[in-house]
Design a protein around this motif. Sequence first.
Motif, PDB file in Angstrom:
ATOM      1  N   ASN A   1     -50.550  63.607  -6.736  1.00 25.53           N
ATOM      2  CA  ASN A   1     -51.163  64.895  -7.017  1.00 25.53           C
ATOM      3  C   ASN A   1     -50.265  65.999  -6.488  1.00 25.53           C
ATOM      4  O   ASN A   1     -49.377  65.750  -5.672  1.00 25.53           O
ATOM      5  CB  ASN A   1     -52.542  65.006  -6.357  1.00 25.53           C
ATOM      6  N   VAL A   2     -50.513  67.211  -6.932  1.00 28.53           N
ATOM      7  CA  VAL A   2     -49.828  68.378  -6.381  1.00 28.53           C
ATOM      8  C   VAL A   2     -50.865  69.208  -5.638  1.00 28.53           C
ATOM      9  O   VAL A   2     -51.907  69.557  -6.197  1.00 28.53           O
ATOM     10  CB  VAL A   2     -49.160  69.223  -7.484  1.00 28.53           C
ATOM     11  N   LYS A   3     -50.580  69.510  -4.367  1.00 29.29           N
ATOM     12  CA  LYS A   3     -51.525  70.232  -3.517  1.00 29.29           C
ATOM     13  C   LYS A   3     -51.007  71.631  -3.209  1.00 29.29           C
ATOM     14  O   LYS A   3     -49.838  71.817  -2.887  1.00 29.29           O
ATOM     15  CB  LYS A   3     -51.747  69.463  -2.212  1.00 29.29           C
ATOM     16  N   SER A   4     -51.901  72.604  -3.295  1.00 26.53           N
ATOM     17  CA  SER A   4     -51.540  73.987  -2.984  1.00 26.53           C
ATOM     18  C   SER A   4     -51.337  74.153  -1.484  1.00 26.53           C
ATOM     19  O   SER A   4     -52.128  73.667  -0.680  1.00 26.53           O
ATOM     20  CB  SER A   4     -52.636  74.938  -3.466  1.00 26.53           C
ATOM     21  N   SER A   5     -50.275  74.873  -1.109  1.00 24.74           N
ATOM     22  CA  SER A   5     -49.984  75.132   0.302  1.00 24.74           C
ATOM     23  C   SER A   5     -50.388  76.541   0.719  1.00 24.74           C
ATOM     24  O   SER A   5     -50.236  76.916   1.880  1.00 24.74           O
ATOM     25  CB  SER A   5     -48.488  74.939   0.572  1.00 24.74           C
ATOM     26  N   VAL A   6     -50.889  77.327  -0.234  1.00 28.46           N
ATOM     27  CA  VAL A   6     -51.280  78.714   0.050  1.00 28.46           C
ATOM     28  C   VAL A   6     -52.754  78.904  -0.291  1.00 28.46           C
ATOM     29  O   VAL A   6     -53.389  78.040  -0.893  1.00 28.46           O
ATOM     30  CB  VAL A   6     -50.412  79.708  -0.760  1.00 28.46           C
ATOM     31  N   ASN A   7     -53.299  80.056   0.094  1.00 26.13           N
ATOM     32  CA  ASN A   7     -54.731  80.301  -0.109  1.00 26.13           C
ATOM     33  C   ASN A   7     -55.139  80.231  -1.575  1.00 26.13           C
ATOM     34  O   ASN A   7     -56.193  79.699  -1.913  1.00 26.13           O
ATOM     35  CB  ASN A   7     -55.119  81.660   0.475  1.00 26.13           C
ATOM     36  N   SER A   8     -54.331  80.777  -2.461  1.00 21.85           N
ATOM     37  CA  SER A   8     -54.610  80.677  -3.897  1.00 21.85           C
ATOM     38  C   SER A   8     -53.292  80.683  -4.657  1.00 21.85           C
ATOM     39  O   SER A   8     -52.457  81.558  -4.456  1.00 21.85           O
ATOM     40  CB  SER A   8     -55.509  81.822  -4.370  1.00 21.85           C
ATOM     41  N   LEU A   9     -53.116  79.687  -5.499  1.00 18.12           N
ATOM     42  CA  LEU A   9     -51.875  79.508  -6.257  1.00 18.12           C
ATOM     43  C   LEU A   9     -52.186  79.602  -7.747  1.00 18.12           C
ATOM     44  O   LEU A   9     -53.103  78.948  -8.243  1.00 18.12           O
ATOM     45  CB  LEU A   9     -51.267  78.148  -5.931  1.00 18.12           C
ATOM     46  N   VAL A  10     -51.413  80.422  -8.450  1.00 18.56           N
ATOM     47  CA  VAL A  10     -51.647  80.628  -9.881  1.00 18.56           C
ATOM     48  C   VAL A  10     -51.215  79.399 -10.678  1.00 18.56           C
ATOM     49  O   VAL A  10     -50.123  78.867 -10.480  1.00 18.56           O
ATOM     50  CB  VAL A  10     -50.879  81.867 -10.388  1.00 18.56           C
ATOM     51  N   VAL A  11     -52.088  78.958 -11.562  1.00 11.85           N
ATOM     52  CA  VAL A  11     -51.771  77.877 -12.499  1.00 11.85           C
ATOM     53  C   VAL A  11     -51.249  78.534 -13.772  1.00 11.85           C
ATOM     54  O   VAL A  11     -51.944  79.349 -14.386  1.00 11.85           O
ATOM     55  CB  VAL A  11     -53.016  77.022 -12.813  1.00 11.85           C
ATOM     56  N   ARG A  12     -50.020  78.202 -14.167  1.00  8.69           N
ATOM     57  CA  ARG A  12     -49.367  78.856 -15.301  1.00  8.69           C
ATOM     58  C   ARG A  12     -49.326  77.950 -16.535  1.00  8.69           C
ATOM     59  O   ARG A  12     -49.302  76.732 -16.426  1.00  8.69           O
ATOM     60  CB  ARG A  12     -47.933  79.236 -14.937  1.00  8.69           C
ATOM     61  N   GLN A  13     -49.279  78.599 -17.700  1.00  3.79           N
ATOM     62  CA  GLN A  13     -49.179  77.854 -18.953  1.00  3.79           C
ATOM     63  C   GLN A  13     -47.785  77.262 -19.143  1.00  3.79           C
ATOM     64  O   GLN A  13     -47.624  76.179 -19.695  1.00  3.79           O
ATOM     65  CB  GLN A  13     -49.514  78.773 -20.130  1.00  3.79           C
ATOM     66  N   LYS A  14     -46.760  77.984 -18.657  1.00  5.75           N
ATOM     67  CA  LYS A  14     -45.381  77.525 -18.755  1.00  5.75           C
ATOM     68  C   LYS A  14     -44.692  77.687 -17.402  1.00  5.75           C
ATOM     69  O   LYS A  14     -45.211  78.350 -16.505  1.00  5.75           O
ATOM     70  CB  LYS A  14     -44.627  78.305 -19.832  1.00  5.75           C
ATOM     71  N   ALA A  15     -43.510  77.103 -17.270  1.00  5.32           N
ATOM     72  CA  ALA A  15     -42.782  77.112 -15.998  1.00  5.32           C
ATOM     73  C   ALA A  15     -42.022  78.411 -15.793  1.00  5.32           C
ATOM     74  O   ALA A  15     -40.791  78.440 -15.695  1.00  5.32           O
ATOM     75  CB  ALA A  15     -41.839  75.914 -15.935  1.00  5.32           C
ATOM     76  N   THR A  16     -42.764  79.511 -15.724  1.00  7.17           N
ATOM     77  CA  THR A  16     -42.179  80.824 -15.466  1.00  7.17           C
ATOM     78  C   THR A  16     -43.258  81.756 -14.936  1.00  7.17           C
ATOM     79  O   THR A  16     -44.428  81.641 -15.325  1.00  7.17           O
ATOM     80  CB  THR A  16     -41.546  81.427 -16.741  1.00  7.17           C
ATOM     81  N   THR A  17     -42.877  82.681 -14.059  1.00  9.60           N
ATOM     82  CA  THR A  17     -43.859  83.591 -13.460  1.00  9.60           C
ATOM     83  C   THR A  17     -44.407  84.599 -14.468  1.00  9.60           C
ATOM     84  O   THR A  17     -45.423  85.238 -14.211  1.00  9.60           O
ATOM     85  CB  THR A  17     -43.231  84.357 -12.284  1.00  9.60           C
ATOM     86  N   SER A  18     -43.749  84.743 -15.606  1.00 13.12           N
ATOM     87  CA  SER A  18     -44.233  85.671 -16.633  1.00 13.12           C
ATOM     88  C   SER A  18     -45.181  84.987 -17.618  1.00 13.12           C
ATOM     89  O   SER A  18     -45.717  85.626 -18.521  1.00 13.12           O
ATOM     90  CB  SER A  18     -43.052  86.274 -17.401  1.00 13.12           C
TER      91      SER A  18
END
Length: 201
Positions: free
Chosen positions: A31-48
Amino acid sequence: MMKRILASVLAMLLALSSFAGLQAEAATKKNVKSSVNSLVVRQKATTSSKKLGLLYKNQTLPYKAKTGNWYKVSYKGKTAYLSARYSKVVKSSSSKKQSSSGWKTLTNVSATAYTPYDPGSGNLTAIGWNIKSSKKKVVAVDPRVIPLRSTVKVYYKGKLKGTYTAADTGGAIKGKKLDILYYSRSEAFSWGRRNVTVKFK
């Protein structure tokens, strides 16, 4: 004759070894676990890229692969991406471990109601359950207060109203609030908003 027997035994041992390896792989998933209070789940591998949702601290999503500085995960039945900078891959056993602390209790919880037919409800919950095709007992929670997939018992005026799974979230569900899923609009309307006691684990 002896060579044939040895060849058969060797083939059987190889088959058993492969089967054991497959079992071990199935028993331990990543699994992938968030290390911060809230992590954005994105549609693609880019912050935009389009924001699909949020993964709160210590919550996990099924791991698929790593793409550069992003983890490919499964989110509500679809492929999504998490920043590898703010998350990490962890192993999870197929067998659930029950918390040694037992049930946790919350009092004076504001409980509202919703249905699968409300505008914006959608077909899938935050953990990927299709609530329109199967009538599951679900409550929407704030994952920072009640972790997703928790078993939740709701008590009203000292009596057990029902046992649910924390399988959904909502934009208005923050803090000591929860939203109970009804499959009847009239029942949801009748419930309205009430203060309840909640036990969860």
